[in-house]
Scaffold this motif. Structure first.
Motif, PDB file in Angstrom:
ATOM      1  N   SER A   1       0.866  -1.172   0.000  1.00 22.60           N
ATOM      2  CA  SER A   1       0.000   0.000   0.000  1.00 22.60           C
ATOM      3  C   SER A   1       0.906   1.225   0.000  1.00 22.60           C
ATOM      4  N   GLY A   2       0.679   2.145  -0.897  1.00 19.65           N
ATOM      5  CA  GLY A   2       1.500   3.353  -0.996  1.00 19.65           C
ATOM      6  C   GLY A   2       1.589   3.791  -2.442  1.00 19.65           C
ATOM      7  N   ARG A   3       2.207   4.923  -2.651  1.00 18.08           N
ATOM      8  CA  ARG A   3       2.288   5.489  -3.999  1.00 18.08           C
ATOM      9  C   ARG A   3       3.492   5.008  -4.787  1.00 18.08           C
ATOM     10  N   SER A   4       4.551   4.606  -4.099  1.00 16.84           N
ATOM     11  CA  SER A   4       5.744   4.113  -4.790  1.00 16.84           C
ATOM     12  C   SER A   4       6.425   3.090  -3.895  1.00 16.84           C
ATOM     13  N   ALA A   5       7.367   2.355  -4.455  1.00 18.95           N
ATOM     14  CA  ALA A   5       8.061   1.319  -3.690  1.00 18.95           C
ATOM     15  C   ALA A   5       8.709   1.900  -2.434  1.00 18.95           C
ATOM     16  N   ALA A   6       9.173   3.128  -2.511  1.00 23.90           N
ATOM     17  CA  ALA A   6       9.800   3.765  -1.341  1.00 23.90           C
ATOM     18  C   ALA A   6       8.786   4.017  -0.230  1.00 23.90           C
ATOM     19  N   ASP A   7       7.508   4.192  -0.598  1.00 19.98           N
ATOM     20  CA  ASP A   7       6.459   4.492   0.380  1.00 19.98           C
ATOM     21  C   ASP A   7       5.656   3.265   0.801  1.00 19.98           C
ATOM     22  N   PHE A   8       5.910   2.112   0.189  1.00 20.41           N
ATOM     23  CA  PHE A   8       5.077   0.941   0.451  1.00 20.41           C
ATOM     24  C   PHE A   8       5.111   0.526   1.917  1.00 20.41           C
ATOM     25  N   ARG A   9       3.923   0.222   2.415  1.00 20.42           N
ATOM     26  CA  ARG A   9       3.735  -0.467   3.682  1.00 20.42           C
ATOM     27  C   ARG A   9       2.911  -1.691   3.313  1.00 20.42           C
ATOM     28  N   TYR A  10       3.135  -2.790   3.979  1.00 22.81           N
ATOM     29  CA  TYR A  10       2.484  -4.030   3.595  1.00 22.81           C
ATOM     30  C   TYR A  10       1.464  -4.473   4.634  1.00 22.81           C
ATOM     31  N   PHE A  11       0.355  -5.008   4.129  1.00 18.22           N
ATOM     32  CA  PHE A  11      -0.640  -5.633   4.990  1.00 18.22           C
ATOM     33  C   PHE A  11      -0.949  -7.010   4.407  1.00 18.22           C
ATOM     34  N   VAL A  12      -1.563  -7.868   5.210  1.00 15.20           N
ATOM     35  CA  VAL A  12      -1.861  -9.225   4.772  1.00 15.20           C
ATOM     36  C   VAL A  12      -3.339  -9.338   4.446  1.00 15.20           C
ATOM     37  N   MET A  13      -3.622  -9.953   3.305  1.00 18.92           N
ATOM     38  CA  MET A  13      -4.994 -10.268   2.915  1.00 18.92           C
ATOM     39  C   MET A  13      -5.103 -11.794   2.942  1.00 18.92           C
ATOM     40  N   GLU A  14      -6.049 -12.285   3.706  1.00 20.45           N
ATOM     41  CA  GLU A  14      -6.281 -13.722   3.811  1.00 20.45           C
ATOM     42  C   GLU A  14      -7.624 -14.038   3.176  1.00 20.45           C
ATOM     43  N   SER A  15      -7.635 -14.928   2.197  1.00 14.34           N
ATOM     44  CA  SER A  15      -8.888 -15.308   1.546  1.00 14.34           C
ATOM     45  C   SER A  15      -9.186 -16.772   1.865  1.00 14.34           C
ATOM     46  N   THR A  16     -10.461 -17.031   2.164  1.00  8.69           N
ATOM     47  CA  THR A  16     -10.872 -18.361   2.614  1.00  8.69           C
ATOM     48  C   THR A  16     -12.158 -18.784   1.916  1.00  8.69           C
ATOM     49  N   PHE A  17     -12.134 -19.956   1.289  1.00  9.05           N
ATOM     50  CA  PHE A  17     -13.338 -20.601   0.766  1.00  9.05           C
ATOM     51  C   PHE A  17     -13.761 -21.670   1.750  1.00  9.05           C
ATOM     52  N   ARG A  18     -15.059 -21.731   2.040  1.00  5.71           N
ATOM     53  CA  ARG A  18     -15.629 -22.817   2.846  1.00  5.71           C
ATOM     54  C   ARG A  18     -16.743 -23.452   2.030  1.00  5.71           C
ATOM     55  N   PHE A  19     -16.557 -24.719   1.674  1.00  5.93           N
ATOM     56  CA  PHE A  19     -17.563 -25.471   0.916  1.00  5.93           C
ATOM     57  C   PHE A  19     -18.201 -26.482   1.848  1.00  5.93           C
ATOM     58  N   LYS A  20     -19.541 -26.480   1.922  1.00  3.96           N
ATOM     59  CA  LYS A  20     -20.261 -27.391   2.820  1.00  3.96           C
ATOM     60  C   LYS A  20     -20.992 -28.464   2.020  1.00  3.96           C
ATOM     61  N   LYS A  21     -21.314 -29.556   2.694  1.00  2.00           N
ATOM     62  CA  LYS A  21     -22.001 -30.686   2.058  1.00  2.00           C
ATOM     63  C   LYS A  21     -23.375 -30.323   1.525  1.00  2.00           C
ATOM     64  N   ASP A  22     -24.018 -29.290   2.078  1.00  2.00           N
ATOM     65  CA  ASP A  22     -25.355 -28.887   1.615  1.00  2.00           C
ATOM     66  C   ASP A  22     -25.294 -27.992   0.376  1.00  2.00           C
ATOM     67  N   ALA A  23     -24.125 -27.938  -0.277  1.00  4.94           N
ATOM     68  CA  ALA A  23     -23.895 -27.171  -1.506  1.00  4.94           C
ATOM     69  C   ALA A  23     -23.950 -25.664  -1.285  1.00  4.94           C
ATOM     70  N   THR A  24     -23.653 -25.203  -0.067  1.00  6.94           N
ATOM     71  CA  THR A  24     -23.496 -23.775   0.192  1.00  6.94           C
ATOM     72  C   THR A  24     -22.010 -23.486   0.357  1.00  6.94           C
ATOM     73  N   TYR A  25     -21.655 -22.242   0.132  1.00  9.04           N
ATOM     74  CA  TYR A  25     -20.264 -21.845   0.293  1.00  9.04           C
ATOM     75  C   TYR A  25     -20.200 -20.427   0.836  1.00  9.04           C
ATOM     76  N   SER A  26     -19.046 -20.093   1.375  1.00  6.83           N
ATOM     77  CA  SER A  26     -18.742 -18.710   1.728  1.00  6.83           C
ATOM     78  C   SER A  26     -17.317 -18.426   1.259  1.00  6.83           C
ATOM     79  N   TYR A  27     -17.111 -17.180   0.901  1.00  5.65           N
ATOM     80  CA  TYR A  27     -15.782 -16.710   0.505  1.00  5.65           C
ATOM     81  C   TYR A  27     -15.513 -15.468   1.330  1.00  5.65           C
ATOM     82  N   THR A  28     -14.485 -15.530   2.171  1.00  3.97           N
ATOM     83  CA  THR A  28     -14.175 -14.440   3.085  1.00  3.97           C
ATOM     84  C   THR A  28     -12.817 -13.836   2.747  1.00  3.97           C
ATOM     85  N   LEU A  29     -12.772 -12.513   2.747  1.00  7.55           N
ATOM     86  CA  LEU A  29     -11.504 -11.779   2.633  1.00  7.55           C
ATOM     87  C   LEU A  29     -11.308 -11.023   3.938  1.00  7.55           C
TER      88      LEU A  29
END
Length: 166
Positions: free
Chosen positions: A46-74
């Motif tokens: 995150s930032g305008r240039s490599a010199a200004d970059f600060r980093y954060f973590v994005m975690e993405s998760t799929f959950r698939f259930k037997k009842d054919a429902t799912y969720s996708y979380t960021l």
């Protein structure tokens, strides 16, 4: 050597090679192999240039259930140099899914999101139930989705991989 003997040798070699063990999953039962939780995490600048970059973590998760429902979380975590373990924003899409061969069809029902700075109260929005598909494969507990993304200039073949976590 006569042709019957050559055919026999080729057949034996073919059978031997076809017995090679593979950890990938395909064919019938692929929908059952999909059931569970799949996750990936990446460090985002995150930032305008490599010199200004600060980093954060994005975690993405799929959950698939037997009842054919799912969720996708960021989930978005604080900057590495400031509250790296704190979730500072999240969005979740829920819906149903159907597997046909090596394709998964998603039908979105609703999405909920919030973000500490701009939208701290979770907002839920009904979605129009649009169906979209991805080709997928599972090998060695890695789910890979293949799809087309649409950056500003042209469609691009894209893939994302997720590790099974449960």
């Amino acid at each position: 050597m006569n042709s019957k003997r050559i055919f026999g040798i080729v057949l034996v070699i073919g059978l031997f090679l076809s017995c090679e063990k593979s950890d990938s999953v395909s064919g019938p039962g692929l929908d059952n192999a999909l059931i569970g939780t799949w996750q990936r995490a990446e460090s985002i600048p995150s930032g305008r240039s490599a010199a200004d970059f600060r980093y954060f973590v994005m975690e993405s998760t799929f959950r698939f259930k037997k009842d054919a429902t799912y969720s996708y979380t960021l989930d978005f975590y604080g900057f590495e140099d400031e509250n790296p373990n704190e979730i500072i924003g999240s969005s979740e899409r829920i819906g149903t899914f159907e597997v046909k061969g090596d394709r998964i069809f998603f039908k979105d029902i609703e999405t909920t999101s919030w973000e500490n700075g701009f939208n701290p109260t979770p907002q839920t929005k009904a979605l129009n139930g649009q169906v979209y598909e991805n080709r997928f494969e599972i090998a060695e507990n890695i789910l890979t989705l293949h799809y087309i993304s649409y950056p500003a200039d042209a469609p691009v073949q894209t893939q994302m991989s997720y590790k099974r976590v449960e």
